[in-house]
Design an enzyme around this catalytic site. Structure first.
Site, PDB file in Angstrom:
ATOM      1  N   ASP A 114      46.330  46.944  48.637  1.00  0.00           N
ATOM      2  CA  ASP A 114      46.503  46.436  47.273  1.00  0.00           C
ATOM      3  C   ASP A 114      47.327  45.164  47.340  1.00  0.00           C
ATOM      4  OD1 ASP A 114      45.077  48.456  46.006  1.00  0.00           O
ATOM      5  OD2 ASP A 114      46.841  49.699  45.682  1.00  0.00           O
ATOM      6  N   ASP A 130      39.402  47.376  42.912  1.00  0.00           N
ATOM      7  CA  ASP A 130      39.873  48.095  41.719  1.00  0.00           C
ATOM      8  C   ASP A 130      39.449  47.362  40.450  1.00  0.00           C
ATOM      9  OD1 ASP A 130      41.173  49.944  43.380  1.00  0.00           O
ATOM     10  OD2 ASP A 130      43.104  48.915  43.217  1.00  0.00           O
TER      11      ASP A 130
END
Length: 152
Positions: A114, A130
């Site tokens: 991330d 995402d």
């Protein structure tokens, strides 16, 4: 959307996700925060062992099963419904691309990389895949809602 365009778009979207993750790992230390657009977006390299918002930590088997089921069903749905409107096709393209992007990380690394941190709101750090998933699901919900409203 023609099959060839769909597949090329899928490859491009997954490649963009993977390239963004490769760049982050190559240029930002784990846990480091670098402003990208000051006050709006920072880049932060995190290793997420869970799902969105870091829920269900260390449940990799669960994510593998869910990802395979969702991607498999989306592909099946596309194959058995060749005349979907462009919006539903786009929604499924984004969902499949996002699922594959994070699935690659899970298989290769046992975690998801991330990196996108919204500075102006208290929100979880996320990645490009995402974003695909989120936009795809929202778009699919809107499509289904519109179908229900108009009986299409």
């Amino acid at each position: 959307m023609k099959k060839r365009l769909f597949v090329l778009s899928l490859i491009l979207l997954v490649a963009l996700d993977q390239l963004s993750k490769f760049w982050i790992v190559s240029h930002i230390a784990l846990g480091e925060v670098k402003p990208f657009i000051p006050g709006i977006v920072s880049l932060t390299y995190l290793q997420n062992n869970g799902a969105a918002f870091s829920i269900l930590q260390d449940q990799q088997w669960f994510f593998v099963v869910i990802t395979v089921l969702v991607i498999g069903y989306a592909i099946y749905y596309l194959a058995t419904h060749p005349h979907l409107n462009i919006w539903k096709q786009l929604a499924l393209l984004l969902i499949i691309s996002g699922g594959i992007g994070n699935f690659i990380d899970r298989l290769r690394l046992a975690y998801v990389i991330d990196m996108i941190h919204l500075d102006f709101v208290d929100f979880a750090i996320f990645n490009v895949a995402d974003s695909y998933l989120t936009v795809g699901v929202i778009l699919l919900v809107i499509c289904l809602w519109k179908e229900e409203d108009y009986g299409n």
